[in-house]
Design a protein around this motif. Structure first.
Motif, PDB file in Angstrom:
ATOM      1  N   GLY A 256      69.059  38.612  17.513  1.00 34.88           N
ATOM      2  CA  GLY A 256      68.601  39.930  17.103  1.00 34.88           C
ATOM      3  C   GLY A 256      67.860  40.637  18.234  1.00 34.88           C
ATOM      4  O   GLY A 256      68.167  40.461  19.414  1.00 34.88           O
ATOM      5  N   SER A 257      66.861  41.408  17.884  1.00 35.48           N
ATOM      6  CA  SER A 257      66.128  42.174  18.896  1.00 35.48           C
ATOM      7  C   SER A 257      65.361  41.287  19.861  1.00 35.48           C
ATOM      8  O   SER A 257      65.046  41.701  20.978  1.00 35.48           O
ATOM      9  N   TRP A 258      65.064  40.046  19.462  1.00 35.72           N
ATOM     10  CA  TRP A 258      64.302  39.161  20.343  1.00 35.72           C
ATOM     11  C   TRP A 258      65.108  38.709  21.562  1.00 35.72           C
ATOM     12  O   TRP A 258      64.525  38.318  22.557  1.00 35.72           O
ATOM     13  N   ASP A 259      66.424  38.715  21.482  1.00 36.07           N
ATOM     14  CA  ASP A 259      67.203  38.264  22.649  1.00 36.07           C
ATOM     15  C   ASP A 259      67.663  39.441  23.528  1.00 36.07           C
ATOM     16  O   ASP A 259      68.528  39.293  24.384  1.00 36.07           O
ATOM     17  N   ASP A 260      67.052  40.612  23.305  1.00 34.18           N
ATOM     18  CA  ASP A 260      67.418  41.782  24.104  1.00 34.18           C
ATOM     19  C   ASP A 260      66.816  41.746  25.510  1.00 34.18           C
ATOM     20  O   ASP A 260      67.251  42.495  26.391  1.00 34.18           O
ATOM     21  N   ASP A 261      65.800  40.885  25.691  1.00 32.90           N
ATOM     22  CA  ASP A 261      65.221  40.766  27.027  1.00 32.90           C
ATOM     23  C   ASP A 261      65.659  39.437  27.650  1.00 32.90           C
ATOM     24  O   ASP A 261      66.512  38.736  27.119  1.00 32.90           O
ATOM     25  N   ALA A 262      65.089  39.122  28.786  1.00 33.57           N
ATOM     26  CA  ALA A 262      65.412  37.869  29.477  1.00 33.57           C
ATOM     27  C   ALA A 262      64.144  37.027  29.589  1.00 33.57           C
ATOM     28  O   ALA A 262      63.752  36.585  30.666  1.00 33.57           O
ATOM     29  N   HIS A 263      63.521  36.803  28.420  1.00 31.40           N
ATOM     30  CA  HIS A 263      62.259  36.065  28.406  1.00 31.40           C
ATOM     31  C   HIS A 263      62.212  35.148  27.181  1.00 31.40           C
ATOM     32  O   HIS A 263      62.415  35.605  26.054  1.00 31.40           O
ATOM     33  N   MET A 264      62.013  33.867  27.412  1.00 29.62           N
ATOM     34  CA  MET A 264      61.862  32.892  26.328  1.00 29.62           C
ATOM     35  C   MET A 264      63.052  32.891  25.379  1.00 29.62           C
ATOM     36  O   MET A 264      62.920  32.691  24.175  1.00 29.62           O
ATOM     37  N   THR A 265      64.247  33.097  25.908  1.00 31.54           N
ATOM     38  CA  THR A 265      65.430  33.147  25.057  1.00 31.54           C
ATOM     39  C   THR A 265      65.651  31.834  24.320  1.00 31.54           C
ATOM     40  O   THR A 265      66.048  31.820  23.153  1.00 31.54           O
ATOM     41  N   ALA A 266      65.388  30.725  24.981  1.00 31.41           N
ATOM     42  CA  ALA A 266      65.583  29.418  24.333  1.00 31.41           C
ATOM     43  C   ALA A 266      64.579  28.416  24.880  1.00 31.41           C
ATOM     44  O   ALA A 266      64.233  28.444  26.063  1.00 31.41           O
ATOM     45  N   HIS A 267      64.118  27.564  24.001  1.00 26.55           N
ATOM     46  CA  HIS A 267      63.306  26.443  24.454  1.00 26.55           C
ATOM     47  C   HIS A 267      63.449  25.261  23.506  1.00 26.55           C
ATOM     48  O   HIS A 267      63.904  25.408  22.364  1.00 26.55           O
ATOM     49  N   VAL A 268      63.083  24.106  24.015  1.00 27.93           N
ATOM     50  CA  VAL A 268      63.130  22.874  23.236  1.00 27.93           C
ATOM     51  C   VAL A 268      61.705  22.482  22.866  1.00 27.93           C
ATOM     52  O   VAL A 268      60.794  22.553  23.694  1.00 27.93           O
ATOM     53  N   LEU A 269      61.522  22.071  21.619  1.00 24.18           N
ATOM     54  CA  LEU A 269      60.247  21.533  21.160  1.00 24.18           C
ATOM     55  C   LEU A 269      60.418  20.021  20.998  1.00 24.18           C
ATOM     56  O   LEU A 269      61.115  19.566  20.084  1.00 24.18           O
TER      57      LEU A 269
ATOM     58  N   SER B 215      59.285  23.092  25.930  1.00 23.65           N
ATOM     59  CA  SER B 215      59.916  23.104  27.246  1.00 23.65           C
ATOM     60  C   SER B 215      60.897  24.274  27.280  1.00 23.65           C
ATOM     61  O   SER B 215      61.910  24.271  26.565  1.00 23.65           O
ATOM     62  N   THR B 216      60.583  25.290  28.077  1.00 32.22           N
ATOM     63  CA  THR B 216      61.412  26.499  28.133  1.00 32.22           C
ATOM     64  C   THR B 216      62.668  26.249  28.960  1.00 32.22           C
ATOM     65  O   THR B 216      62.616  25.663  30.039  1.00 32.22           O
ATOM     66  N   LEU B 217      63.805  26.703  28.436  1.00 27.24           N
ATOM     67  CA  LEU B 217      65.074  26.547  29.143  1.00 27.24           C
ATOM     68  C   LEU B 217      65.315  27.756  30.045  1.00 27.24           C
ATOM     69  O   LEU B 217      64.944  28.884  29.710  1.00 27.24           O
ATOM     70  N   PRO B 218      65.964  27.551  31.190  1.00 28.63           N
ATOM     71  CA  PRO B 218      66.199  28.646  32.137  1.00 28.63           C
ATOM     72  C   PRO B 218      67.059  29.765  31.534  1.00 28.63           C
ATOM     73  O   PRO B 218      68.008  29.493  30.783  1.00 28.63           O
ATOM     74  N   GLU B 219      66.757  30.998  31.870  1.00 27.19           N
ATOM     75  CA  GLU B 219      67.577  32.132  31.416  1.00 27.19           C
ATOM     76  C   GLU B 219      68.994  32.037  31.966  1.00 27.19           C
ATOM     77  O   GLU B 219      69.934  32.578  31.369  1.00 27.19           O
TER      78      GLU B 219
END
Length: 244
Positions: free
Chosen positions: A190-203, A214-218
């Motif tokens: 949604g609107s949260w993936d419109d930027d290039a920041h914190m798109t995906a991370h592992v807990l 642990s944040t995954l690379p953009e």
């Protein structure tokens, strides 16, 4: 020996009778020929063993003197044992914990539920993620319910800084570091993936209801509106990996 077999007229259920007598000998510690019989010629054994009434009823039917009154097949015995097992477990759970607390707030219209073993104890736990109007605030957005193994759960609330709103993130469960504990993969949409920041991370689970982020690379290009993720162990190293 089954009475009909003594008379030279064995039936398929004669073997079932013999199995029942073996079970009674194990439960009572008394050889079958040393056990008494009542006026109906049925074996008297219940006063020598400590078993549930349900199991005792099954054993009694297995050993009926009249073969017509016995279970006729092993499958009948297994089916009744399974019913007994299921009913016993459900009764115990209901006695211990008749209804999940409403305070867990698990309404299906407002929460997504995910199953995993988040503390590595071999029991299934629950990850709760709010969605819809429930995720409009910054309170109790996500928490883990750790199973106590008896129908009860211990709640561990996850930090709001993990950004786990159900309307804006997809969650995937896997063991991403191979430690035997379920971890969480978070993917924005949604609107949260419109930027290039914190798109995906592992807990990564710490085994106590807490997680390390642990944040995954953009550069992995994991935007939820444009990618589907699938979880599996694709290199056979026990840890979970994912193709895009």
């Amino acid at each position: 020996m089954p009475p009909e077999q003594n008379m030279g007229e064995p039936h398929f259920c004669s073997d079932i009778y013999a199995l029942g007598m073996t079970a009674i000998a194990a439960l009572t510690g008394v050889e079958p020929n040393h056990l008494g019989r009542n006026a109906q010629r049925e074996v008297v054994w219940r006063d020598r063993a400590s078993v549930s009434s349900g199991l005792a009823d099954i054993l009694d039917k297995i050993m009926r003197y009249n073969f017509v009154e016995r279970y006729q097949t092993a499958q009948e015995v297994l089916d009744n044992l399974q019913k007994l097992k299921t009913g016993h477990v459900l009764t115990q759970v209901r006695q211990l914990y008749p209804h999940p607390p409403e305070s867990f707030a698990l309404k299906g219209d407002f929460t997504n539920l995910y199953i995993g073993d988040f503390n590595g104890d071999g029991q299934s736990d629950i990850l709760r993620q709010e969605k819809g109007s429930w995720d409009d605030d910054a309170h109790m957005t996500a928490h883990v319910l750790l199973s106590q193994g008896n129908g009860n759960f211990t709640r561990s609330t996850l930090p709001e800084s993990f950004l786990l709103k159900g309307d804006f993130t997809n969650l995937y469960i896997g063991d991403f570091n191979g430690d035997g504990q379920s971890d969480i993969l978070r993917q924005e949409k949604g609107s949260w993936d419109d930027d290039a920041h914190m798109t995906a991370h592992v807990l990564l689970s710490q085994g106590n209801g807490n997680f390390t982020r642990s944040t995954l690379p953009e550069s992995f290009l994991l935007k939820g509106d444009f990618t589907n993720l699938y979880i599996g162990d694709f290199n056979g190293d026990v840890g979970t990996t994912m193709p895009i």
